[in-house]
Design a protein around this motif. Structure first.
Motif, PDB file in Angstrom:
ATOM      1  N   ARG A   1       0.841  -1.200   0.000  1.00  0.00           N
ATOM      2  CA  ARG A   1       0.000   0.000   0.000  1.00  0.00           C
ATOM      3  C   ARG A   1       0.881   1.257   0.000  1.00  0.00           C
ATOM      4  O   ARG A   1       0.751   2.138   0.856  1.00  0.00           O
ATOM      5  CB  ARG A   1      -0.957  -0.014   1.186  1.00  0.00           C
TER       6      ARG A   1
ATOM      7  N   GLY B   1      -2.316  -7.274  -4.752  1.00  0.00           N
ATOM      8  CA  GLY B   1      -2.455  -8.496  -3.997  1.00  0.00           C
ATOM      9  C   GLY B   1      -1.161  -9.272  -3.859  1.00  0.00           C
ATOM     10  O   GLY B   1      -0.061  -8.742  -4.001  1.00  0.00           O
ATOM     11  N   THR B   2      -1.301 -10.558  -3.575  1.00  0.00           N
ATOM     12  CA  THR B   2      -0.182 -11.491  -3.458  1.00  0.00           C
ATOM     13  C   THR B   2      -0.265 -12.445  -4.637  1.00  0.00           C
ATOM     14  O   THR B   2      -1.292 -13.104  -4.834  1.00  0.00           O
ATOM     15  CB  THR B   2      -0.251 -12.275  -2.139  1.00  0.00           C
TER      16      THR B   2
ATOM     17  N   PRO C   1      -3.174 -15.236  -8.563  1.00  0.00           N
ATOM     18  CA  PRO C   1      -3.381 -14.603  -7.260  1.00  0.00           C
ATOM     19  C   PRO C   1      -3.516 -15.655  -6.164  1.00  0.00           C
ATOM     20  O   PRO C   1      -4.203 -16.661  -6.334  1.00  0.00           O
ATOM     21  CB  PRO C   1      -4.694 -13.826  -7.449  1.00  0.00           C
TER      22      PRO C   1
ATOM     23  N   ARG D   1      -2.969 -13.460   6.261  1.00  0.00           N
ATOM     24  CA  ARG D   1      -2.775 -12.062   5.876  1.00  0.00           C
ATOM     25  C   ARG D   1      -2.496 -11.188   7.101  1.00  0.00           C
ATOM     26  O   ARG D   1      -1.587 -10.350   7.096  1.00  0.00           O
ATOM     27  CB  ARG D   1      -3.997 -11.544   5.121  1.00  0.00           C
TER      28      ARG D   1
ATOM     29  N   ASP E   1      -1.536  -4.329  -0.474  1.00  0.00           N
ATOM     30  CA  ASP E   1      -2.563  -3.793  -1.361  1.00  0.00           C
ATOM     31  C   ASP E   1      -3.355  -4.944  -1.970  1.00  0.00           C
ATOM     32  O   ASP E   1      -2.798  -5.994  -2.295  1.00  0.00           O
ATOM     33  CB  ASP E   1      -1.914  -2.975  -2.479  1.00  0.00           C
ATOM     34  N   THR E   2      -4.647  -4.743  -2.175  1.00  0.00           N
ATOM     35  CA  THR E   2      -5.487  -5.791  -2.763  1.00  0.00           C
ATOM     36  C   THR E   2      -6.207  -5.336  -4.029  1.00  0.00           C
ATOM     37  O   THR E   2      -7.022  -6.082  -4.574  1.00  0.00           O
ATOM     38  CB  THR E   2      -6.542  -6.270  -1.748  1.00  0.00           C
ATOM     39  N   THR E   3      -5.919  -4.135  -4.513  1.00  0.00           N
ATOM     40  CA  THR E   3      -6.691  -3.592  -5.643  1.00  0.00           C
ATOM     41  C   THR E   3      -5.886  -3.459  -6.928  1.00  0.00           C
ATOM     42  O   THR E   3      -6.446  -3.489  -8.020  1.00  0.00           O
ATOM     43  CB  THR E   3      -7.254  -2.206  -5.288  1.00  0.00           C
TER      44      THR E   3
END
Length: 341
Positions: A35, A171-172, A186, A194, A330-332
């Motif tokens: 992030r 994301g990862t 993903p 997490r 971050d996930t977006t």
């Protein structure tokens, strides 16, 4: 005036890094999007015509009327390449020609030369904003590929592919790489995994790294001697993926350490006295896993600590005079939005 804004995250803790480059036929990478974002603002309005590019971080600025006469001279070259590749026009023909003034501004949350892939995040954000201006709808894979071409085709730089995909997808992600292509998977991390990672990751800025393309050149020159190390890096990414899916944080730390040993073997300049000092201090304070991000040679390091040792490790790092950065995931990925003004 109309504005299109975009942001893309940088990446960290890249297991398998270097195997996503042209010197490895097949590789694998596991990385996390942070992030920490690079922001691009594209503003278009009627006026005298021309394009202005500006970095809000460095105060670098350049302007030109004719995109065909633009030169790559080390000043905002990645933005220049993005604008050129997008085909943006500052003059529309016809009986009554319309001239447009185009402004592109960039800023980043990440420090300069941090080894976090901030140039890739800039490329992804810029291509995302420019695509939105042209009303083009691109998949994350397409944006990543276009932004990687800015560096390797337009600017003739050496770089891998993982950074662009991380910035576009967020994301990862686990990536199977056959350069220049990559299959992106993903990782569905459990909520517990997490939360543990975000609590136990410590992201440290040690100081500016070497120019990553130059480090690539050094490793390329000796690549044939290090095929075994590249195999170890690939295996570290696979082991890290399996550990995360199993929720085994200690085993993920082991994968980080194996990655760092193989990474250091590629060239002596990948580590520095500052990084080695940080390694000793961090493990004395409670670290479990350690690796330099990106090409190494300075920049940032990701540390994974024992449960409830975050504060102790952070204090030891700050006593060295180093900066601890946020390590939330971050996930977006890439986000683009339009602002009417």
């Amino acid at each position: 005036m109309m504005e299109w804004r975009a942001r893309a995250p940088v990446r960290f803790c890249d297991l398998g890094g270097w195997t996503d480059t042209r010197i490895v036929p097949r590789g694998a990478v596991l990385n996390f999007a942070a992030r920490l974002y690079t922001y691009v603002t594209l503003a278009v309005r009627e006026g005298a015509g021309g394009i202005t590019l500006k970095s809000l971080d460095t105060d670098e600025r350049c302007s030109f009327r004719d995109i065909q006469k633009m030169e790559y001279d080390g000043v905002l070259d990645l933005l220049k390449a993005a604008v050129t590749r997008s085909g943006i026009e500052t003059r529309r023909g016809g009986l009554y020609p319309v001239r447009r003034e185009v402004s592109v501004q960039v800023r980043s949350d990440a420090p300069p030369a941090s080894g976090l892939g901030s140039s890739a995040a800039l490329g992804v954000a810029a291509m995302g904003a420019l695509a939105a201006y042209h009303d083009r709808h691109l998949l994350p894979h397409e944006v990543a590929r276009q932004s990687q071409l800015l560096e390797v085709e337009d600017l003739k730089l050496e770089c891998g592919v993982q950074d662009q995909f991380a910035a576009a997808y967020g994301g990862t992600n686990f990536m199977e790489v056959e350069y220049p292509g990559a299959r992106v998977f993903p990782l569905p991390l459990s909520a517990a995994t997490r939360c543990e990672l975000e609590d136990r990751f410590v992201l440290v800025y040690t100081g500016k790294s070497h120019f990553s393309s130059a480090m690539h050149q050094k490793v390329i020159a000796e690549a044939d001697r290090h095929r075994g190390d590249f195999d170890q890096l690939t295996q570290a990414a696979i082991a890290g993926k399996e550990a995360l899916l199993a929720g085994n944080i200690d085993e993920f730390a082991n994968a980080m350490n194996r990655n760092w040993e193989a990474q250091k073997n590629l060239h002596p300049d990948i580590t520095t006295p500052e990084i080695e000092s940080l390694h000793r201090v961090a493990f004395a304070a409670g670290a479990l896993g350690f690796k330099a991000n990106g090409a190494g040679g300075g920049g940032t390091v990701t540390i994974l600590v024992k449960r409830n040792h975050n504060t102790r490790v952070r204090r030891a790092i700050e006593d060295l005079g180093m900066l601890v950065l946020p390590a939330s995931i971050d996930t977006t990925g890439l986000q683009v939005w339009k602002v009417e003004s």
